[in-house]
Scaffold this motif. Structure first.
Motif, PDB file in Angstrom:
ATOM      1  N   GLU A  15       0.666  -1.183  -0.025  1.00 34.16           N
ATOM      2  CA  GLU A  15      -0.038  -0.013   0.117  1.00 34.16           C
ATOM      3  C   GLU A  15       0.750   1.009  -0.009  1.00 34.16           C
ATOM      4  O   GLU A  15       0.612   2.272  -0.596  1.00 34.16           O
ATOM      5  CB  GLU A  15      -1.176  -0.127   1.162  1.00 34.16           C
ATOM      6  CG  GLU A  15      -1.893  -1.107   0.980  1.00 34.16           C
ATOM      7  CD  GLU A  15      -3.204  -1.355   2.147  1.00 34.16           C
ATOM      8  OE1 GLU A  15      -3.973  -1.919   2.172  1.00 34.16           O
ATOM      9  OE2 GLU A  15      -2.767  -0.711   3.334  1.00 34.16           O
ATOM     10  N   ARG A  16       1.796   1.386   0.963  1.00 33.79           N
ATOM     11  CA  ARG A  16       2.595   2.712   0.914  1.00 33.79           C
ATOM     12  C   ARG A  16       3.422   2.761  -0.332  1.00 33.79           C
ATOM     13  O   ARG A  16       3.460   3.858  -0.889  1.00 33.79           O
ATOM     14  CB  ARG A  16       3.682   2.678   2.029  1.00 33.79           C
ATOM     15  CG  ARG A  16       4.567   3.647   2.149  1.00 33.79           C
ATOM     16  CD  ARG A  16       3.924   5.060   1.982  1.00 33.79           C
ATOM     17  NE  ARG A  16       3.320   5.420   3.114  1.00 33.79           N
ATOM     18  CZ  ARG A  16       2.434   6.400   3.357  1.00 33.79           C
ATOM     19  NH1 ARG A  16       2.240   7.233   2.303  1.00 33.79           N
ATOM     20  NH2 ARG A  16       1.706   6.707   4.281  1.00 33.79           N
ATOM     21  N   ARG A  17       3.931   1.677  -1.047  1.00 36.49           N
ATOM     22  CA  ARG A  17       4.582   1.624  -2.140  1.00 36.49           C
ATOM     23  C   ARG A  17       3.757   2.183  -3.404  1.00 36.49           C
ATOM     24  O   ARG A  17       4.109   3.052  -4.397  1.00 36.49           O
ATOM     25  CB  ARG A  17       5.204   0.411  -2.676  1.00 36.49           C
ATOM     26  CG  ARG A  17       5.938   0.325  -3.974  1.00 36.49           C
ATOM     27  CD  ARG A  17       6.889  -0.909  -3.925  1.00 36.49           C
ATOM     28  NE  ARG A  17       5.975  -1.992  -3.549  1.00 36.49           N
ATOM     29  CZ  ARG A  17       5.213  -2.632  -4.400  1.00 36.49           C
ATOM     30  NH1 ARG A  17       5.017  -2.447  -5.513  1.00 36.49           N
ATOM     31  NH2 ARG A  17       4.424  -3.832  -3.853  1.00 36.49           N
ATOM     32  N   ILE A  18       2.569   1.699  -3.467  1.00 38.21           N
ATOM     33  CA  ILE A  18       1.745   1.940  -4.581  1.00 38.21           C
ATOM     34  C   ILE A  18       1.233   3.558  -4.450  1.00 38.21           C
ATOM     35  O   ILE A  18       1.045   4.381  -5.238  1.00 38.21           O
ATOM     36  CB  ILE A  18       0.406   1.069  -4.526  1.00 38.21           C
ATOM     37  CG1 ILE A  18       0.675  -0.322  -5.051  1.00 38.21           C
ATOM     38  CG2 ILE A  18      -0.704   1.490  -5.553  1.00 38.21           C
ATOM     39  CD1 ILE A  18       1.383  -0.575  -6.234  1.00 38.21           C
ATOM     40  N   TYR A  19       0.937   3.701  -3.142  1.00 38.53           N
ATOM     41  CA  TYR A  19       0.595   5.421  -2.989  1.00 38.53           C
ATOM     42  C   TYR A  19       1.679   6.202  -3.466  1.00 38.53           C
ATOM     43  O   TYR A  19       1.203   7.216  -4.123  1.00 38.53           O
ATOM     44  CB  TYR A  19      -0.135   5.741  -1.380  1.00 38.53           C
ATOM     45  CG  TYR A  19      -0.809   6.808  -1.391  1.00 38.53           C
ATOM     46  CD1 TYR A  19      -2.172   6.557  -1.449  1.00 38.53           C
ATOM     47  CD2 TYR A  19      -0.325   7.953  -0.984  1.00 38.53           C
ATOM     48  CE1 TYR A  19      -3.007   7.901  -1.257  1.00 38.53           C
ATOM     49  CE2 TYR A  19      -0.971   9.368  -0.976  1.00 38.53           C
ATOM     50  CZ  TYR A  19      -2.544   8.977  -1.099  1.00 38.53           C
ATOM     51  OH  TYR A  19      -3.336  10.137  -1.097  1.00 38.53           O
ATOM     52  N   GLU A 130      -2.195  12.521   6.871  1.00 36.70           N
ATOM     53  CA  GLU A 130      -1.435  11.408   6.700  1.00 36.70           C
ATOM     54  C   GLU A 130      -2.014  10.154   6.708  1.00 36.70           C
ATOM     55  O   GLU A 130      -1.832   8.986   6.199  1.00 36.70           O
ATOM     56  CB  GLU A 130      -0.274  11.371   7.612  1.00 36.70           C
ATOM     57  CG  GLU A 130       0.802  12.513   7.259  1.00 36.70           C
ATOM     58  CD  GLU A 130       1.274  12.417   5.876  1.00 36.70           C
ATOM     59  OE1 GLU A 130       1.757  11.295   5.422  1.00 36.70           O
ATOM     60  OE2 GLU A 130       1.393  13.543   5.359  1.00 36.70           O
ATOM     61  N   GLN A 131      -3.248  10.297   7.770  1.00 34.27           N
ATOM     62  CA  GLN A 131      -4.023   8.799   8.018  1.00 34.27           C
ATOM     63  C   GLN A 131      -5.047   8.711   6.872  1.00 34.27           C
ATOM     64  O   GLN A 131      -5.414   7.702   6.524  1.00 34.27           O
ATOM     65  CB  GLN A 131      -4.764   9.199   9.331  1.00 34.27           C
ATOM     66  CG  GLN A 131      -3.760   9.220  10.607  1.00 34.27           C
ATOM     67  CD  GLN A 131      -4.471   9.394  11.833  1.00 34.27           C
ATOM     68  OE1 GLN A 131      -5.566  10.242  11.863  1.00 34.27           O
ATOM     69  NE2 GLN A 131      -4.052   9.041  13.006  1.00 34.27           N
ATOM     70  N   GLN A 132      -5.373   9.987   6.188  1.00 33.24           N
ATOM     71  CA  GLN A 132      -6.335   9.666   5.049  1.00 33.24           C
ATOM     72  C   GLN A 132      -5.453   9.165   3.992  1.00 33.24           C
ATOM     73  O   GLN A 132      -6.301   8.263   3.272  1.00 33.24           O
ATOM     74  CB  GLN A 132      -6.809  11.069   4.494  1.00 33.24           C
ATOM     75  CG  GLN A 132      -7.938  11.687   5.564  1.00 33.24           C
ATOM     76  CD  GLN A 132      -8.095  13.103   5.292  1.00 33.24           C
ATOM     77  OE1 GLN A 132      -7.238  13.820   4.676  1.00 33.24           O
ATOM     78  NE2 GLN A 132      -9.284  13.625   5.698  1.00 33.24           N
ATOM     79  N   LYS A 133      -4.237   9.389   3.816  1.00 40.01           N
ATOM     80  CA  LYS A 133      -3.704   8.842   2.728  1.00 40.01           C
ATOM     81  C   LYS A 133      -3.257   7.327   2.995  1.00 40.01           C
ATOM     82  O   LYS A 133      -3.211   6.645   1.886  1.00 40.01           O
ATOM     83  CB  LYS A 133      -2.233   9.515   2.544  1.00 40.01           C
ATOM     84  CG  LYS A 133      -1.994  11.066   2.227  1.00 40.01           C
ATOM     85  CD  LYS A 133      -0.994  11.412   2.042  1.00 40.01           C
ATOM     86  CE  LYS A 133      -0.738  12.836   1.598  1.00 40.01           C
ATOM     87  NZ  LYS A 133       0.453  13.539   1.797  1.00 40.01           N
TER      88      LYS A 133
END
Length: 776
Positions: A15-19, A130-133
């Motif tokens: 998830e972090r990488r794709i975002y 940041e939480q929304q991301k």
């Protein structure tokens, strides 16, 4: 191509990488593009004091689905985010921190306090973003706004001055709601009624001529210190002879009149009501009609002031206890009845709100409400669900009172009004004045109060696009397309944006408002700090992944209806993600090292035509569902298609040709699997963006990113109704064979001969083409 999908799906790794990939690609950013149609949603700005809760997750997941869908359809899709300064909530938190340090606002002074407030905003303002991301929101973060940005502050001043010059903003002494804890005025909709246990104290007020007494009841005996009359109904035969006489106010020992007023309900209680004009809105109106004195007996913190005689200085509840004791000792207390009633409390701190007379700034609402009502009644703005939402909206707007917009706070937009200490004049200006235009005096003092937070939030759909300047963004993206709030802010925000948009831009702020319900706990209770039943979505994301949480929040969701949080259902959503992942890995095992385009083969088998036709139909239906905001229905159709039809049937049927010796048939099966999965990932992407992007990137595809891949469109050439009918018969046959094997305890690993006997010549003729499928 080699398989780059891990053995198991790990959301944390993906998830972090794709975002970051989306952010670096600039896919969230929207520009005014004359070659595209605009599609705009503004995010309800969360407080800078807040952190993501499950209600926020619901609020934002559904608009994100719409924005991702419209972006894939080729629109210039703008989802405009931002945060709210939240005057009362933010100031209360800062004051609490200062209290621990032994410092007060007054110790610091306004300027130093505001420095602390801005530092607070810098420290905590981005936390919720940041939480929304983490949730995968595809907002245009480059356009993120704050309600106290320079541009938005300019818009607030412009509106205040414009309304003041039109006579729609005024300053006056009126009955308002007051929070003794926050020590500020509250608007009517910032008062939340809570059921509390209390008492009805029945009191004896002696007649001044000594001929007897009248009995009345009160739930707030401490307010009697400010009584200036008692009232009866003019037609009440029991009391007609007393009208015009006086009673002695107990404990205060002064005479007050008995007045006749139709406000009194003859059939309620004793038919006698104490009138305290300074501490009750209805009493205030009675007081005006009868020209009664207005005596305030409470300080801003709820304690008794100097008008309370010997009770001065006592806290409200302490004064109540002492007054009740003194009434009993003086023979004025007749009886006490237990009572459960609704008590108005501050929306923020839940302290009992006190009605009191105060000089405040107000917006005259009747002229603004009428066009706002007409905009909804005419259908120019559509509410979904219509019946329930419009009924609530009309009821409030048609009975609306003037809006108290001044707050006794330091954090917020300061009221742009100055008072001349030389001539007493008032100057309202968009820029800070140096001299008084009336007398030329230079001793000007700005109003100490700030504006209600909702005053600036009401301008959000257009102030964020550059209004009052006539920007290209405003021209292109306004009015916005849809708003997706909860029912709980229909008064706070939705209604105010409607009348503000119409008044200041001459147009509606949005075309549709789709209300969603609340996310309740597993027992159906509203989540609250007091119950300790809240759900932290960040923790849910950490354990199950953002896609699983998103899928849970929208599965079965219908406009306006509440839903219950269920960890088991979130886990089931994660299992669905694993199902898709495993299907993709199976395809990789059969295509890696081979040249397999993402295109349908020229020749399709019966099974191929069936799954392609079924996808074609699902794509059409999902699009229609999204157009009607039936988000839960749409995702359920995709879920069923992927799980039941693609994974359980198509993949299994494809194993035969892919494991056989006919390379042409094998290649055809590979292409169908890749095409159907990649196409279905497009449908699923707005709902579960992370896993779909990751899988799509690993498979043969056209384009740089799934997030901007074209949305599937129904193709009549891919509609094969006869193949669908035939394949359903095949499925029935295979299911029947499976059932018979199970009934006869034949292990799945054991081969068996299949004999079919039928009396139908047509059936016998139809069976041979299915022969190959019977091996499955």
């Amino acid at each position: 191509m080699s398989c780059d999908l891990a053995k198991a799906y790990e959301p944390k790794e993906v998830e972090r990488r794709i975002y970051d990939f989306w952010m670096q690609g600039g896919y969230f950013h929207a520009e005014a593009d004359p070659q595209k149609k605009p599609y705009t949603i503004v995010m309800p700005p969360p407080n800078i004091t807040g952190q993501l809760h499950v209600g926020h997750a619901m609020d934002t997941t559904m608009p994100d689905i719409l924005i991702r869908w419209k972006r894939m359809q080729g629109y210039s899709a703008l989802w405009l985010p931002g945060t709210d300064h939240a005057s009362i909530a933010t100031e209360a938190k800062i004051v609490d921190v200062m209290k621990e340090e032994g410092v007060t606002k007054e110790d610091l002074g306004r300027e130093k306090f505001l420095e602390r407030a801005w530092a607070w905003r810098e420290k905590y303002g981005s936390r919720i973003v940041e939480q929304q991301k983490l949730l995968g929101l595809s907002c245009d973060w480059e356009r993120s706004r704050f309600t106290m940005d320079e541009g938005l502050s300019k818009a607030v001043r412009h509106v205040f001055v414009k309304l003041y010059e039109k006579g729609l903003i005024y300053r006056g002494e009126r009955m308002i709601n007051w929070c003794p804890h926050c020590q500020t005025a509250l608007s009517d909709i910032e008062v939340v009624f809570e059921e509390q246990n209390g008492s009805f104290w029945h009191l004896r007020y002696p007649l001044a001529d000594g001929s007897g007494y009248v009995e009345l009841a009160t739930t707030r005996p401490e307010t009697m210190l400010g009584d200036t009359a008692v009232a009866v109904h003019p037609e009440d035969e029991r009391y007609k002879h007393l009208i015009g006489k006086n009673v002695i106010l107990p404990l205060v020992d002064k005479e007050i009149p008995i007045v006749a007023d139709e406000y009194v309900e003859m059939d309620f209680g004793t038919g006698v009501v104490k009138i305290t004009p300074a501490h009750d809105p209805n009493d205030f109106e009675v007081g005006k009609r009868h020209d009664l004195p207005i005596i305030n007996v409470m300080n801003e913190d709820g304690s008794i002031n100097e008008n309370g005689g010997k009770y001065a200085g006592m806290a409200g509840m302490d004064a109540r206890r002492q007054i009740v004791k003194d009434l009993e000792e003086g023979g004025f207390l007749i009886k006490v009845e237990p009572l459960t009633h609704n008590v108005g409390t501050c929306q923020r701190c839940h302290t009992v709100a006190e009605p009191r007379i105060s000089t405040q700034w107000f917006v005259k609402m009747e002229p603004l409400a009428k066009p706002a009502i007409d905009a909804v009644r005419s259908g120019k703005i559509q509410f979904i669900p219509e019946d329930r939402a419009t009924k609530v909206y009309y009821n409030w707007m048609e009975n609306i009172k003037d809006w108290c917009i001044s707050r006794q706070l330091w954090w917020g937009h300061r009221i742009p009004a100055w008072y001349c200490e030389d001539c007493g004049g008032t100057i309202v200006s968009e820029t800070d004045p140096d001299t008084c235009p009336k007398c030329g005096g230079k001793r000007l003092k700005q109003d100490e109060d700030t504006l209600d937070t909702w005053f600036s939030s009401a301008l959000w759909p257009f102030s964020t696009l550059g209004w009052p300047e006539k920007t290209e963004d405003l021209k292109y993206f306004y009015p916005t397309d849809v708003l997706m709030p909860g029912f709980d802010i229909i008064f706070f925000w939705v209604a105010r944006m409607i009348f503000s948009g119409l008044e200041h831009t001459g147009d509606i702020p949005f075309k549709k408002v789709c209300f969603h319900g609340l996310v309740r706990d597993a027992q159906g209770r509203k989540m609250s700090k007091s119950l300790g039943n809240g759900v932290d979505p960040v923790k849910v994301i950490d354990e199950y992944g953002a896609d699983a949480l998103r899928l849970f929040l929208i599965t079965g969701n219908t406009p306006g209806n509440d839903m219950r949080f269920s960890t088991d259902k979130v886990a089931a959503s994660r299992n669905f993600a694993n199902k898709i992942w495993n299907a993709a890995r199976f395809i990789h095992m059969n295509i890696d090292g081979k040249d397999v385009p993402c295109a349908l083969p020229e020749t399709l088998t019966l099974a191929d035509k069936w799954i392609v036709s079924r996808f074609n139909t699902v794509a059409k239906e999902v699009t229609e569902n999204l157009e009607k905001f039936e988000i839960g229905i749409a995702v359920q159709k995709i879920y069923d298609f992927l799980w039941d039809e693609f994974c359980d049937w198509t993949i299994e049927l494809a194993k035969l040709p892919m494991s056989g010796t006919d390379e042409e048939a094998a290649q055809s099966a590979r292409q169908v699997l890749v095409w159907v999965l990649c196409s279905t990932l497009k449908l699923l992407h707005p709902f579960m963006p992370f896993i779909t992007e990751e899988i799509w990137q690993s498979l043969p595809h056209e384009g740089e990113a799934l997030i901007v891949a074209p949305w599937p469109v129904y193709d009549e050439a891919l509609h094969f109704p006869e193949a669908e009918k035939e394949m359903e018969k095949v499925k029935e046959l295979i299911t029947a064979v499976r059932t018979r094997r199970s009934e006869m305890n034949v292990p799945p690993s054991r081969k068996a001969h299949l004999y079919i006997e039928t009396q139908s010549p047509a059936a016998r003729k139809a069976l041979p083409p299915w022969k190959g499928l019977s091996q499955w």
